[in-house]
Enzyme design. Sequence first.
Site, mmCIF file in Angstrom:
data_model
loop_
_atom_site.group_PDB
_atom_site.id
_atom_site.type_symbol
_atom_site.label_atom_id
_atom_site.label_comp_id
_atom_site.label_asym_id
_atom_site.label_seq_id
_atom_site.Cartn_x
_atom_site.Cartn_y
_atom_site.Cartn_z
ATOM 1 N N THR A 192 -14.858 2.061 46.558
ATOM 2 C CA THR A 192 -14.505 3.129 47.478
ATOM 3 C C THR A 192 -15.147 4.416 46.984
ATOM 4 O O THR A 192 -15.769 4.456 45.918
ATOM 5 C CB THR A 192 -12.983 3.298 47.570
ATOM 6 O OG1 THR A 192 -12.672 4.270 48.556
ATOM 7 C CG2 THR A 192 -12.413 3.769 46.242
ATOM 8 N N THR A 193 -15.000 5.479 47.750
ATOM 9 C CA THR A 193 -15.400 6.813 47.316
ATOM 10 C C THR A 193 -14.307 7.795 47.712
ATOM 11 O O THR A 193 -14.045 7.986 48.903
ATOM 12 C CB THR A 193 -16.735 7.245 47.948
ATOM 13 O OG1 THR A 193 -17.766 6.332 47.570
ATOM 14 C CG2 THR A 193 -17.114 8.641 47.476
#
Length: 279
Positions: free
Chosen positions: A50-51
């Site tokens: 994810t970011t």
Amino acid sequence: MALQDVCSWQAPDTQGPSPHLPQAGGWAVPQGCDPQTFLQIHGPKLAHGTTTLAFRFCHGVIAAADTRSSCSNYVACPASRKVIPVHQHLLGTTSGTSADCVTWYRVLQRELRLRALREGQLPSVASAAKLLSAMMFRYRGLDLCVATALCGWDSSGPALFYVYSNGTRLQGDIFSVGSGSPYAYGVLDQGYRYDMTTQEAYTLARRAVAHATRRDAYSGGSVDLFHVQESGWEYVSHDDAYVLYAELGSPGRRRKRPARPHPEPATLQRAGPGGELSV
């Protein structure tokens, strides 16, 4: 409290972990097996990424994240919410196992609500981070995966803490978590200033997540942007990551913005009385 006096009810110790949580050694594993060893050998091995990012500046705290939830090479959900409101002045980014993150944020919401009812005021951001760190520390080594940035505003002003499932708790001005964080840090380190204007902070957060989704296969979908101020948190925008990358590009290079296939009117959302989304 009047109800406590009438019922002769004594509040449990609020400094320790909740008694409603199972004990660290109480998981259902075969008899004679150590839970930590059993999970390391037989537990699922799922790659996920994810970011998420958050940074503190003079006008509050910005939190942003992509919306892609991945499970190995499979996109499990392209529109998940990775920034979770806790109460009116506190929210957190989530990175790790989605089920673990949602579960522990529900536990944190309950514990903070109970503590606010007992003490008559909401705990500080530092207290919330310390509580979450202490609760998850008891489950270290059991394959729990939660990495979060707590963003809030209390009596001391804007505050930002990073909490990990092994009990780590750090205070700082910039945090980015997830597989796309190295790309996001590159953009943040170049453009971050504490005295930014609000619009500059919005642009920086959008650009950082958009660039990370461009380079990281486990990040993508859309970009959610939140702003925590003295009056509470605000859901600023929800933009397609590909469109943002094409629109913003590099700081010194602008691109023509492509037409949106399905334009949606922007709806401003703020924190309700209980911390829930309200239009």
